[in-house]
Design a protein around this motif. Sequence first.
Motif, mmCIF file in Angstrom:
data_model
loop_
_atom_site.group_PDB
_atom_site.id
_atom_site.type_symbol
_atom_site.label_atom_id
_atom_site.label_comp_id
_atom_site.label_asym_id
_atom_site.label_seq_id
_atom_site.Cartn_x
_atom_site.Cartn_y
_atom_site.Cartn_z
ATOM 1 N N LEU A 132 0.831 -1.201 0.000
ATOM 2 C CA LEU A 132 0.000 0.000 0.000
ATOM 3 C C LEU A 132 0.870 1.258 0.000
ATOM 4 O O LEU A 132 0.677 2.168 -0.809
ATOM 5 N N ALA A 133 1.864 1.293 0.914
ATOM 6 C CA ALA A 133 2.709 2.481 1.011
ATOM 7 C C ALA A 133 3.461 2.719 -0.291
ATOM 8 O O ALA A 133 3.522 3.851 -0.788
ATOM 9 N N MET A 162 1.148 4.058 -2.969
ATOM 10 C CA MET A 162 0.803 5.458 -2.727
ATOM 11 C C MET A 162 1.980 6.361 -3.080
ATOM 12 O O MET A 162 1.798 7.436 -3.649
ATOM 13 N N PHE A 217 3.343 8.541 4.269
ATOM 14 C CA PHE A 217 3.064 7.217 3.707
ATOM 15 C C PHE A 217 3.968 6.133 4.286
ATOM 16 O O PHE A 217 3.546 4.991 4.411
ATOM 17 N N LYS A 260 -6.207 12.402 0.438
ATOM 18 C CA LYS A 260 -5.925 10.965 0.363
ATOM 19 C C LYS A 260 -4.951 10.543 1.450
ATOM 20 O O LYS A 260 -4.979 9.395 1.887
ATOM 21 N N VAL A 261 -4.071 11.466 1.877
ATOM 22 C CA VAL A 261 -3.189 11.133 2.997
ATOM 23 C C VAL A 261 -4.042 10.851 4.229
ATOM 24 O O VAL A 261 -3.782 9.916 4.994
ATOM 25 N N TYR A 277 -5.580 7.491 3.747
ATOM 26 C CA TYR A 277 -4.532 6.494 3.984
ATOM 27 C C TYR A 277 -4.373 6.248 5.480
ATOM 28 O O TYR A 277 -4.309 5.095 5.935
ATOM 29 N N ARG A 332 -4.916 2.781 7.685
ATOM 30 C CA ARG A 332 -3.980 2.214 8.668
ATOM 31 C C ARG A 332 -4.659 2.060 10.025
ATOM 32 O O ARG A 332 -4.485 1.042 10.700
ATOM 33 N N ILE A 362 -8.396 0.841 -2.021
ATOM 34 C CA ILE A 362 -7.045 1.195 -2.469
ATOM 35 C C ILE A 362 -7.057 1.503 -3.963
ATOM 36 O O ILE A 362 -6.506 2.519 -4.412
ATOM 37 N N ILE A 387 -8.662 4.823 -4.454
ATOM 38 C CA ILE A 387 -7.788 5.951 -4.086
ATOM 39 C C ILE A 387 -6.847 6.267 -5.246
ATOM 40 O O ILE A 387 -6.703 7.420 -5.644
ATOM 41 N N SER A 398 -3.633 -4.211 -5.936
ATOM 42 C CA SER A 398 -4.325 -3.645 -4.776
ATOM 43 C C SER A 398 -5.018 -4.748 -3.982
ATOM 44 O O SER A 398 -5.207 -4.616 -2.776
#
Lengths: 525, 169
Positions: free
Chosen positions: A77-78, A81, A128, A253-254, A257, A261, A328, A331, A496
Amino acid sequence: MNWLVPLVVLVPLIGAAAALILGKNPSAQRIVAIVSLLIVLGIGGTLLHLVDTQGPLAMEVGGWAAPFGIVLVVDRLAALMVIVSALVLLAVLVFSVGQGLADGDNETPVSIYYPTYLILATGVFNAFIAGDLFNLYVGFEILLVASFVLITLGGTEARIRAGTTYIVVSIVSSMLFLASIAMIYAAVGTVNIAQISIRMADIPIDVQVILHIMLLVAFGIKAAMFPLSFWLPDSYPTAPAPVTAVFAGLLTKVGVYAIIRTETIIFPGPELNIVLMVVALLTMVVGVLGAVAQADIKRLLSFTLVSHIGYMILGVSLGSALGTSAAIYYIVHHIVVQTTLFLGAGLIERAGGSTSITKLGGLLKSAPIVAVLFFIPALNLGGIPPFSGFIGKLALFQASAEQGSVLAYVLIGAGAMVSLLTLYALIRVWNMVFWRPARDVEGYESPLLDNVTEAPGGRTVQATRRLPRLMIGATAGMVVVSVALTVFAGPLFALSTRAGENLEGPSTYVNIVFPGTSESGGDDE
Amino acid sequence: MSVSIVMLAVMATLYACGVYLLLERSMTRVLLGFLLVGNATNLLILITAGKVGSAPIVADGVAPEDMTDPLPETLILTAIVITFGVSAFLMALIYRSWRLAHEDSVEDDADDIALRAGTSMVPSDGNEQDSSDTEFGTRGEAVISTARESRPRDDAAVSDAPSDDGGPR
């Protein structure tokens, strides 16, 4: 290959310092900014490949072992992103370079623009890859302070007014986040996300819910979830077009995200899933109703941005691997498409001299390329079948149907309706701005004439008539990327899905940071 | 974990006053509120360290139970630096706002007001939205000088139409 991880943050930060030193030389600044983002893009690609083939990476900064030192974590994911953000940041940077060159600001540039932009990138990337709640807070602060500068760039009255709302709301949310960190530290005695996840299981459920709500409110403000989204359409539209584009694409989106988490690693339990589903519903509906009422393209797009945050929250709220995967993918799709639309709005503004749909018309004839560049992402955001918006929504609906509760089906219905209303709002823009003949516009004046009379001096007719090639190129590049999201939807969705499966339950993440342990509580350091 | 009641009381008071000030319209009060809330949060972090003990690491022969938890203090240091930076920026913003409008209050969104009043047309966006306001570069710097020259303005007019005239005319 662990050493690659901190470079994602270091490169733009060093680039920012270099750009600041080169303040007198704008073309050197531009080169530094573009090169640093290209490097990050390369690192992001390498990281994604490494993480996808060889498993996630964790880097202990300064060599201090995990629970004591700061740990940086890159999982699928990180990495995904990071690479998407780098791409978007790069495209918007090229767009703003084009705009800057066209405005002829070679003599007196705002020399802080490029350094601030790179610091914004630093903050985004840091958020991220943070494996530590406090480091996440620092990442947020870096990007927020940079965004404060960018949103008030030039310091005009309108921007100061809009910026004030944004800044006050942001600092309140940061304080709330910091207070949540303090409370979590009081409860579990650590700020390391993986260790929090291990220890949180022993905490009484009511305390957990309080901490959970505090974190969600703090992130919800940043992500613009419904009751906390009022600030966004107020503050984004007044900023310069490229700044709005990058804010709309990345900053919210941050927040999303961070919510992913929170939901998957820190509080994997289902306690607040219903609340999140209701919030998702309200975010979608209220956002899009706002969009339908707007007459200004940038404001309208800001409302659709809020509305589509709802889809991502929906995916997260389902609490299943499929839901997370769909979120994901959505996003990634939304970062690209929303940014493209804002860049398109920037082009419309450049070509037509306004962003109010009541004042524009006939742009299909005078700027056909802009029409194409706006039309494709507009259909994409509205979820018309071949495009990635459709694929993302379909996946979200599938995940909801799999969950099968009444609320989930209500959300599917609302999601479909919101998608149609988004399409309606964007097609209204299209009809008014591009399709209707210019002579139908009340009090129409040629934008060309307007620009010439309003130019502060020295601007030639030639310069206003032609859209700068870099701006067109950057927007076209983003459109190509958004179409590529459709063409390569299979591999991307597979990726994803793998990323979502990593997040099914916190154990995978915990294992990245503390390899081979399912660790039992542990004493306080 | 034992907590000093005095610290808790101070923290609660700071939070209460800070939130009250944050809700004001005047930017200066918002700034003061932010400072209070920031310090209250720092105290909250300090409280999470638990029982006060001797300094860690520096002296030999201190049992870990007798040490103060050092981590919250490092967190506070970082938080203080961030709060400092943000307040400096806020002060600059307030000053700028005062220079431009001779007031430091948080204004409503003009488009929201227009929507509430039922006018579909966005008022005064001709000035605000045209290209010269939303570009940056020359204009950003130019704004400062032209805005300064075009002051003193009618205060009432400014507060009636906060978003009118965003750029240099």
